[in-house]
Design a protein around this motif. Structure first.
Motif, PDB file in Angstrom:
ATOM      1  N   ARG A 137      -1.122   6.957   1.528  1.00 61.67           N
ATOM      2  CA  ARG A 137      -2.506   7.346   1.782  1.00 61.67           C
ATOM      3  C   ARG A 137      -3.377   6.125   2.090  1.00 61.67           C
ATOM      4  O   ARG A 137      -4.162   6.132   3.044  1.00 61.67           O
ATOM      5  CB  ARG A 137      -3.078   8.112   0.590  1.00 61.67           C
ATOM      6  N   ASP A 138      -3.219   5.053   1.298  1.00 62.84           N
ATOM      7  CA  ASP A 138      -4.020   3.851   1.544  1.00 62.84           C
ATOM      8  C   ASP A 138      -3.657   3.210   2.884  1.00 62.84           C
ATOM      9  O   ASP A 138      -4.534   2.734   3.618  1.00 62.84           O
ATOM     10  CB  ASP A 138      -3.821   2.837   0.415  1.00 62.84           C
ATOM     11  N   GLY A 155      -6.282   4.148  10.086  1.00 58.43           N
ATOM     12  CA  GLY A 155      -7.262   5.052  10.666  1.00 58.43           C
ATOM     13  C   GLY A 155      -6.669   6.370  11.116  1.00 58.43           C
ATOM     14  O   GLY A 155      -7.149   6.971  12.088  1.00 58.43           O
ATOM     15  N   TYR A 204       0.847  -1.197   0.000  1.00 57.02           N
ATOM     16  CA  TYR A 204       0.000   0.000   0.000  1.00 57.02           C
ATOM     17  C   TYR A 204       0.880   1.243   0.000  1.00 57.02           C
ATOM     18  O   TYR A 204       1.962   1.263   0.589  1.00 57.02           O
ATOM     19  CB  TYR A 204      -0.893   0.022   1.242  1.00 57.02           C
ATOM     20  N   ASP A 228      -5.237   5.190   5.660  1.00 55.70           N
ATOM     21  CA  ASP A 228      -6.677   4.898   5.749  1.00 55.70           C
ATOM     22  C   ASP A 228      -6.924   3.590   6.498  1.00 55.70           C
ATOM     23  O   ASP A 228      -7.842   3.499   7.319  1.00 55.70           O
ATOM     24  CB  ASP A 228      -7.289   4.826   4.349  1.00 55.70           C
TER      25      ASP A 228
END
Length: 216
Positions: free
Chosen positions: A9-10, A16, A6, A13
């Motif tokens: 940004r991913d 969290g 990843y 996410d």
């Protein structure tokens, strides 16, 4: 990029948190992606230069979730649920400082327990780092105001000698844009340093008062 990895940004996410928070944790250098950060070596600060090259694995995601539990004082909040009452309202505040001050916070909460044992209610609501020092905010009975403020002063003083990242002995690092109390290993987090003030000003609030920049 494969499904097993990843980007910043991913990954943020999935954990969290904000991407900037994840980038800061990587820049601290204590928890690094297992595949390395190609633009960052030896704490030279280049971690901020090319965030598009960050690669995180599923194992990294779990490691950073654990790190976030540490940074949000998850265990402490459970252990001291009798004296910690989270701030409430439309814009609640949290415990907004580094994990290196955990022991200072524990000792402060122990003081609050002592007050409560005498029948005088005192609750920690929130706290923050400001100018490299720990500021704590409580609800308490007026009769113990002097004692609570004394306990807060002890925590404030100790924070100025303790790295807010790792709890090692540290000092205020006076940066061009930010002031943080850090050890030598984490001093890069405040870089670039103000060469005229760094190492000379060790308590910004006290210095500001001496310069008549803050009210007594």
């Amino acid at each position: 990029m494969t499904k097993e990895t990843y980007g910043l940004r991913d990954a943020a996410d999935l954990i969290g948190i904000m991407p900037s928070t994840l980038a800061y944790i990587v820049s601290a250098g204590d928890v690094l992606p297992e595949r390395g950060v190609p633009t960052w070596q030896q704490h030279d600060g280049n971690v901020w230069n090319d965030l598009t090259k960050f690669v995180f694995t599923a194992a990294d995601i779990e490691r950073y979730k654990t790190e976030m539990d540490r940074r949000t004082f998850a265990e402490l909040k459970i252990a001291y649920a009798d004296v910690y009452q989270a701030d409430a309202g439309p814009e609640p505040r949290g415990l907004e400082f580094g994990p290196g001050w955990t022991q200072i916070l524990r000792e402060f909460c122990d003081h609050l327990r002592d007050f409560n044992d005498t029948g005088r209610t005192c609750r920690l609501r929130w706290g923050k780092e400001k100018f490299g020092a720990l500021h704590l905010f409580c609800d308490y009975d007026d009769s113990i105001q002097r004692y609570v403020e004394h306990a807060k002063g002890i925590a404030y003083g100790r924070s100025l000698g303790t790295c807010q990242e790792c709890a090692a002995p540290g000092r205020l690092r006076y940066g061009d844009m930010i002031c943080l109390t850090l050890c030598d290993r984490h001093s890069h987090l405040a870089a670039p340093l103000d060469q005229e003030k760094d190492g000379k000003i060790l308590d910004v609030s006290a210095w500001s008062r001496s310069q008549r920049r803050l009210p007594e």
